[in-house]
Structure formats: structure tokens, C-alpha cells
Design an enzyme around this catalytic site. Structure first.
Site, PDB file in Angstrom:
ATOM      1  N   LYS A   1       0.037   3.757  -2.720  1.00 23.57           N
ATOM      2  CA  LYS A   1      -1.002   4.795  -2.663  1.00 23.57           C
ATOM      3  C   LYS A   1      -0.433   6.211  -2.552  1.00 23.57           C
ATOM      4  CE  LYS A   1      -4.600   1.795  -0.696  1.00 23.57           C
ATOM      5  NZ  LYS A   1      -3.904   0.522  -0.382  1.00 23.57           N
TER       6      LYS A   1
ATOM      7  N   SER B   1       0.797  -1.237   0.000  1.00 21.25           N
ATOM      8  CA  SER B   1       0.000   0.000   0.000  1.00 21.25           C
ATOM      9  C   SER B   1       0.825   1.281   0.000  1.00 21.25           C
ATOM     10  CB  SER B   1      -0.952   0.008   1.202  1.00 21.25           C
ATOM     11  OG  SER B   1      -1.991  -0.921   1.012  1.00 21.25           O
TER      12      SER B   1
ATOM     13  N   SER C   1      -5.945   3.204   4.408  1.00 22.97           N
ATOM     14  CA  SER C   1      -5.393   2.493   3.254  1.00 22.97           C
ATOM     15  C   SER C   1      -6.455   1.740   2.457  1.00 22.97           C
ATOM     16  CB  SER C   1      -4.301   1.514   3.722  1.00 22.97           C
ATOM     17  OG  SER C   1      -3.483   1.140   2.646  1.00 22.97           O
TER      18      SER C   1
END
Length: 437
Positions: free
Chosen positions: A117, A114, A181
Site C-alpha cells: 500500500k 500490505s 490498512s
């Protein structure tokens, strides 16, 4: 006849004979001529000597020249610091404006989970910029996007609850992406911006190339796909750029946020708010293990510095264990980094910076009025630059003339004035004549 003749003879015998005429000796005239010649010769010699002596005075003296006594770069003395890196994974830590302080584990591209992101948010803010405190545009969650939520949840993805027709601002959507997230919100944002997730991924890769992230390749906006790979070095490049965006920096610093439908969401980065940490993003999957890109603001000698780092591939059986591991590593490295940063004096006050060479051996030196120091660490190279105007033919001791600056990385330069150590005066006429001899 006889008497007259005799008498005449007597008369003639009494008159002495006239001696032949002879010219007078020219003694006085020769003296005058010799004097005149001597005078002319003397005048000629005096004139020649005068012309010889005056000849160098008819030519202008060359101007003073400057010889710099310092190199173009200086290195902070001391032993290069070694940070307490872990045994596995990879990492980089840098100080904004100064450069990279330390790194470990090489630069092989690895899954980043993640942490992906960060690029998703960066592209969204580049395409739809918002200022500090602004909400930005509003997007609507489609029925199809909402319908995917149960299957996404069943796969164990990191999500926020959504509903068909839900309206959410860009800021709120980014809060969902960066704090808890949310994979689904990353995909919703991508499709809203580019028309499709695939088109958005193309934007992500194009942006990575523009930023010089040579070892990064994105395949999805959430990082769930293990084929999305990068390096700690590349992620520090991106994080530094992202933290320069006010809206991004505001969001990643939050511990909680409230968004439509899902309500209050929490930041997975438990380091935020401690030891100066102000973000940025966690990541963990079975392939990527524990990952963290972070930023912290530390104070050194009264000056605030931003430290940006990335630690990837920290082992653990599951997400909580992986994140605990990467948090522990980051705390230790960040603490060591803060201790390593310190002010260092590189140029003392009164140091000779340049020598001024005047004509015929005249001259002076230019010295620093104050000391110059820079915040950094042993081994850091510092740029040195002297601004030296043309020196006049005459200048008094203690006169400010030019300045010296030092600069570490792209940070603010530290400057001091330069002063002459002694008088610089032009050579006298006698010095010029003697030098010509």
C-alpha cells in the site's frame, strides 16, 4: 788651380759624411693598437656576459602549479558495524543522504503483504498531489463497491466499513489505506484513479521501474495477493521517495484518524511515536509473514537524520504474533543504528592539503583553517573536493586561498578555507641568473 783644389779638398775632408736615413721605431703606435684591441675584446666580453646574464630575464617565469595531497575519497576509520539482525527474513536499513548502513537475508523477491500500500499511496499522490493539511479531491463509493464489503469481511480481510454514495476525500481515503490498512479502500482508490484496478496495477509497476525497483512486481493494490513481491532493498527506495511527500509523511505519522462512515481508525504500526519512529507501513499474511517498512528521525550531534528501513518475513502463527516479532526486531536494529551514528573528524585543522610549486624552487603549502567532520559510521566512504583557484606569483603567508569540502553520500557538504603556510615570492634577479648558469 792646385791651391784651390787642395783647399777645396781640405774643406771637404772636414765635413763628416751624412748617415743614411732610417725610420723611427713604431713602439708607441703598437702600444696604442694593443690597448685598443684589448679594450674592444674586453667590451665584447662584457657585452656578451651581459647579454648572457640578461637573456633569462627576458623570458617570463612560469606560473605556480598546485599538487593536491589528499585523495578523492576518504573512509571513516574503524570496524564496520554489525547490526543485530534476526536469523530469518531479510532487511535493509539506510540513513537518508548517507547510504545503506546494513542489510541481511539477500535480495530474493518475496511477498510483502500490505506493505504494498506504500506504492498505492505513492501513485495516488503522484497523480493527485495534495499539500500539507489539504484534503484533495473527493471520490464517491459506488453501490457495487459497497456491496462487496460483506464478502471481503468474511474472507478476513483488513477493511474499513463503506456505504454506497459515501463521499470521501483523497486524504481520508489514504488514511484508511495507510493506518488500518484497508484493502477495500485501496481497490476503491485504484479504480477511481485509473478506471480499473488492473490499469492502476500497471501504473504501480511502471512507477517501480522508474524508481529502479528491479526486483519488485505488483499484482494488486492491497498486497493480499502473494504474487505481489518485492525486496527490502526496493522497499527502502520507495519509502525514501514517499517520505519526501509532505502529505504522505503527515498521514503515516498519525496514530489515529477520523474518516466518514468508519469513524475513528487506528494505526497498526505501534512503533509510531516511540524512539523517533514517524511511520510507515505494516504488512502480514500467511505467505509474507510479518513485514514492516519504517522511518525514524534521530538526533546525532545536534543534527536530525532520517533512518529508513524494511524488515520482511518475520515468523509467527498469526498477524499479531508476526507483527510483534517484526516490531521487536525493528526496535533492536533501530537502537543499534542510533548508537552507530556519530561525528567523525576526517581532516584536522592545519592539515596540508596541497603543495604550491613556484618557479626555481619557490613554493608554499595550502592548509585547512578548521577541522572537517562528518556524521556517519566506520567504513563509510566520504567524497573529498578541493576548490583551488589559480595561485598568483606572490602571496603572503596566512592568506586564504581556496577551500576544501567533504561530503558523505548526498548530504550537506562540510567546508573549510585553505590558507598559505609561508610567503610565496618570485625568485630574485640573482637567483634567475645563477639558475641560468
Amino acid at each position: 788651380m792646385d791651391r784651390s783644389t787642395e783647399a777645396q779638398t781640405v774643406v771637404f775632408s772636414r765635413i763628416p759624411p751624412t748617415p743614411p736615413a732610417t725610420p723611427s721605431p713604431p713602439v708607441k703606435r703598437r702600444r696604442r693598437t694593443g690597448l685598443l684591441v684589448s679594450l674592444i675584446v674586453t667590451l665584447a666580453l662584457v657585452l656578451a656576459a651581459g647579454l648572457y646574464a640578461v637573456a633569462p630575464l627576458r623570458h617570463p617565469l612560469p606560473g605556480p602549479t598546485i599538487e593536491l595531497a589528499l585523495p578523492a575519497t576518504l573512509t571513516i576509520p574503524g570496524k564496520t558495524p554489525k547490526l543485530p539482525w534476526p536469523k530469518s527474513g531479510q532487511g535493509v536499513i539506510a540513513v537518508s543522504g548517507l547510504g545503506t548502513l546494513g542489510a541481511f537475508g539477500g535480495e530474493k523477491p518475496v511477498p510483502i503483504a500490505s506493505v504494498t500500500k506504500v506504492m498505492t499511496a505513492y501513485v495516488i499522490l503522484a497523480e493527485h498531489p495534495i499539500g500539507a493539511g489539504e484534503q484533495g479531491e473527493t471520490l464517491t463509493v459506488s453501490a457495487e463497491q459497497a456491496a462487496r464489503y460483506p464478502a471481503e469481511r468474511a474472507r478476513g480481510e483488513s477493511l474499513v466499513e463503506v456505504e454506497a454514495g459515501e463521499e470521501i476525500t483523497v486524504r481520508q481515503a489514504l488514511q484508511a489505506v495507510l493506518l488500518p490498512s484497508a484493502n477495500n479502500m485501496a481497490r476503491i482508490l485504484a479504480a477511481w484513479d485509473a478506471g480499473s484496478v488492473d490499469a492502476f496495477v500497471d501504473k504501480m509497476n511502471a512507477t517501480a521501474e522508474e524508481l529502479g525497483m528491479a526486483d519488485t512486481h505488483y499484482t494488486d493494490p492491497s498486497g493480499l495477493d502473494p504474487d505481489t513481491v518485492s525486496t527490502a532493498k526496493d522497499q527502502v527506495i520507495l519509502a525514501t521517495k514517499a517520505m519526501a511527500l509532505p502529505a504522505f509523511a503527515e498521514i503515516v505519522k498519525q496514530k489515529t484518524a477520523t474518516i466518514p462512515v468508519a469513524g475513528e481508525v487506528k494505526n497498526y504500526n505501534e512503533l509510531v511515536g516511540h524512539n523517533g519512529v514517524v511511520g510507515i507501513k505494516t504488512g502480514s499474511t500467511d505467505e509474507a509473514l510479518g513485514c514492516l517498512v519504517f522511518a525514524a528521525v534521530v538526533t546525532v550531534a545536534g543534527r536530525k537524520l532520517t533512518v529508513v528501513g524494511a524488515v520482511l518475513g518475520q515468523p509467527g502463527a498469526q498477524t499479531p504474533e508476526q507483527l510483534d516479532r517484526v516490531f521487536s526486531v525493528t526496535r533492536t536494529v533501530l537502537k543499534s543504528t542510533t548508537k552507530t551514528l556519530a561525528p567523525h573528524t576526517l581532516v584536522e585543522a592545519g592539515r596540508d592539503v596541497a603543495t604550491v610549486h613556484g618557479p626555481l624552487g619557490t613554493g608554499t603549502t595550502l592548509r585547512t583553517a578548521e577541522k572537517l567532520e562528518v556524521i556517519g559510521w566506520p567504513g563509510l566512504k566520504v567524497k573529498v573536493e578541493a576548490q583551488l583557484p589559480v595561485v598568483p606569483s606572490q602571496i603572503a603567508a596566512g592568506t586564504e586561498h581556496g577551500q576544501l569540502s567533504i561530503q558523505a553520500g548526498t548530504g550537506k557538504a562540510t567546508k573549510t578555507a585553505l590558507r598559505t603556510s609561508t610567503d610565496l615570492v618570485p625568485p630574485s634577479i640573482w637567483q634567475r641568473i645563477r639558475h641560468h648558469q
